[in-house]
Scaffold this motif. Sequence first.
Motif, PDB file in Angstrom:
ATOM      1  N   ASP A 249       0.846  -1.195   0.000  1.00 13.00           N
ATOM      2  CA  ASP A 249       0.000   0.000   0.000  1.00 13.00           C
ATOM      3  C   ASP A 249       0.877   1.239   0.000  1.00 13.00           C
ATOM      4  OD1 ASP A 249      -2.874  -0.775   0.281  1.00 13.00           O
ATOM      5  OD2 ASP A 249      -2.102  -1.868   2.022  1.00 13.00           O
ATOM      6  N   ALA A 250       0.490   2.236  -0.760  1.00 13.72           N
ATOM      7  CA  ALA A 250       1.254   3.488  -0.796  1.00 13.72           C
ATOM      8  C   ALA A 250       0.322   4.661  -1.043  1.00 13.72           C
ATOM      9  CB  ALA A 250       2.316   3.435  -1.891  1.00 13.72           C
ATOM     10  N   LEU A 251       0.737   5.795  -0.530  1.00 11.80           N
ATOM     11  CA  LEU A 251       0.035   7.040  -0.819  1.00 11.80           C
ATOM     12  C   LEU A 251       0.885   7.781  -1.856  1.00 11.80           C
ATOM     13  CD1 LEU A 251      -2.430   8.749  -0.021  1.00 11.80           C
ATOM     14  CD2 LEU A 251      -0.972   9.877   1.674  1.00 11.80           C
ATOM     15  N   LEU A 252       0.430   7.792  -3.099  1.00 11.77           N
ATOM     16  CA  LEU A 252       1.203   8.411  -4.175  1.00 11.77           C
ATOM     17  C   LEU A 252       0.878   9.891  -4.288  1.00 11.77           C
ATOM     18  CD1 LEU A 252       1.114   5.987  -7.237  1.00 11.77           C
ATOM     19  CD2 LEU A 252       3.096   6.624  -5.843  1.00 11.77           C
ATOM     20  N   ALA A 253       1.913  10.692  -4.469  1.00 10.32           N
ATOM     21  CA  ALA A 253       1.740  12.129  -4.705  1.00 10.32           C
ATOM     22  C   ALA A 253       1.799  12.379  -6.212  1.00 10.32           C
ATOM     23  CB  ALA A 253       2.841  12.905  -3.998  1.00 10.32           C
ATOM     24  N   ILE A 254       0.749  12.977  -6.746  1.00 11.18           N
ATOM     25  CA  ILE A 254       0.708  13.296  -8.177  1.00 11.18           C
ATOM     26  C   ILE A 254       0.721  14.817  -8.298  1.00 11.18           C
ATOM     27  CG2 ILE A 254      -0.518  12.982 -10.354  1.00 11.18           C
ATOM     28  CD1 ILE A 254       0.289  10.324  -9.137  1.00 11.18           C
ATOM     29  N   ASP A 255       1.868  15.347  -8.700  1.00 13.31           N
ATOM     30  CA  ASP A 255       2.016  16.798  -8.764  1.00 13.31           C
ATOM     31  C   ASP A 255       1.979  17.258 -10.219  1.00 13.31           C
ATOM     32  OD1 ASP A 255       3.225  19.224  -6.893  1.00 13.31           O
ATOM     33  OD2 ASP A 255       3.709  19.375  -9.025  1.00 13.31           O
ATOM     34  N   PRO A 256       1.174  18.266 -10.516  1.00  9.73           N
ATOM     35  CA  PRO A 256       1.060  18.689 -11.925  1.00  9.73           C
ATOM     36  C   PRO A 256       2.362  19.260 -12.487  1.00  9.73           C
ATOM     37  CG  PRO A 256      -0.123  20.204 -10.478  1.00  9.73           C
ATOM     38  CD  PRO A 256       0.295  19.041  -9.631  1.00  9.73           C
ATOM     39  N   HIS A 257       3.272  19.669 -11.612  1.00 12.79           N
ATOM     40  CA  HIS A 257       4.524  20.279 -12.082  1.00 12.79           C
ATOM     41  C   HIS A 257       5.686  19.294 -12.062  1.00 12.79           C
ATOM     42  CE1 HIS A 257       2.273  23.944 -11.730  1.00 12.79           C
ATOM     43  NE2 HIS A 257       2.062  23.718 -10.452  1.00 12.79           N
TER      44      HIS A 257
END
Lengths: 276, 276
Positions: A249-257
């Motif tokens: 399980d992971a909490l992924l960070a999706i950054d537009p930049h």
Amino acid sequence: MPNEPTAPETPETRHVRVRCHELAPQLGQLSANLTMIEDAIRAAVIDEVDLLVLPELSTSGYYLRGKDEATSCAIPIAHPILERWAGLLSPNMTVVVGICESRDEALFNTAVTLGSGGVLGVYRKTHLWDGELTIFTAGQDRPAVTETPVGRLGVLICYDLEFPEMPRFLAVGGAEMIAVPTNWPLVPKPSGEHAPEVIQAMAAARSSRVAIACCDRRGAELHNEWTQGSSIIGSDGWPTGTLSGDRVDALLAIDPHRTTISPRNNVIQDRRPALY
Amino acid sequence: MPNEPTAPETPETRHVRVRCHELAPQLGQLSANLTMIEDAIRAAVIDEVDLLVLPELSTSGYYLRGKDEATSCAIPIAHPILERWAGLLSPNMTVVVGICESRDEALFNTAVTLGSGGVLGVYRKTHLWDGELTIFTAGQDRPAVTETPVGRLGVLICYDLEFPEMPRFLAVGGAEMIAVPTNWPLVPKPSGEHAPEVIQAMAAARSSRVAIACCDRRGAELHNEWTQGSSIIGSDGWPTGTLSGDRVDALLAIDPHRTTISPRNNVIQDRRPALY
């Protein structure tokens, strides 16, 4: 659920709870495998997972002994089980599961993307591995980016990921994440190293700043061993999340930049496709 | 020299003694840097190295403070020092060295390939990194495979390797080895992991079964630190060789059948370029 988002982050960063659940399908036993998949989906719903990735060929197992056995446990995309699974999902949830698909007399090694409203996407494995060539027809379509509740999602299957063109094509096409159902046979590696397929995923993620979630499988099958190498890779190219039993399980960070990596560099815009 | 060839091997396997020698150029000090490079070449000749790879911008240093400083230490391909170095080499030897090149009023971040007969190839960095864009002109040519005494050799420079299209293009074009002069600024990474650029090289090597030798640099320069991550990667994708002081030496195995990876699979022939 873990709570360690991956870099980079800005105020516009979105977070996605991703799970890869390593299943142990029983070879050729469709009914038992459908129950196993449904149990994994129900567990993910309870745990409020946003994106659940399940292994390649979850419905059938991998080392199918010829077309007859594969046909006996193949299902079409119109099979009611897919609608049933979709009906279990919360509206924010996306599931990618590998199936043995029957279609117009042919068999495909396929991954289906499900949302709560039904089937969102179908991807047929483009690069077939060894014995698969005696059973399956290779997909003929370009890999597609699908709009899902978790964002713009690309899907590849196992050996596809060894072709750097594939994750690159998806990332250039706007994919924020790539889900990769796999069955990775165990291969030798130097001590201290990741499995080689994980290294491919890490490099692909970093090259294009796209998160990649690979779900491997487990369980004995005709005496073959599996890598059990499920990995969730952040858009920075590093594995993230926590392994608990048969789940990562992971909490992924999706950054537009995320594709801007210096004051003057962007990994997508810096490509020079006229030269290669 | 070490003696641990990398897999795979058949009776047709060739072996190549490769060295990456991490130099510490002095910023803007052409004369001192030329002497340093010559010393490294002489040491490689004595040690019977077949392929010597030296860092990016070995003649000039990296963090050049504008075009004037870069111009002051730039050299043309016709500079007599290159013929002088070539004259030091044994007939079986190949050297790849990064230079600050002046050409037609422009400056290029260039790698020169030398054999005992003179200049065998010139590669101008295609993807420029950050401040380089204020000094150098980007190369406009497709990366080329050069016939050298050590075999068919491709050359990339530093940030080029972050573009998976580049090593792939060279491998499809027949490269057996890729030499990569680099200057890798030190960046954070999780403990136990290779430098991220090394992971890129490992994945590129495995994807196309092409050996890759990356020569990083060392030495302080305007308070910037370097990764000192020189790595020689076998065509199986694993780092090989031994580090001794500022040098990594390896015996690379180049097998003509290396791209065949199963009874039915070949990593080059299995590509489906019509789809991506």
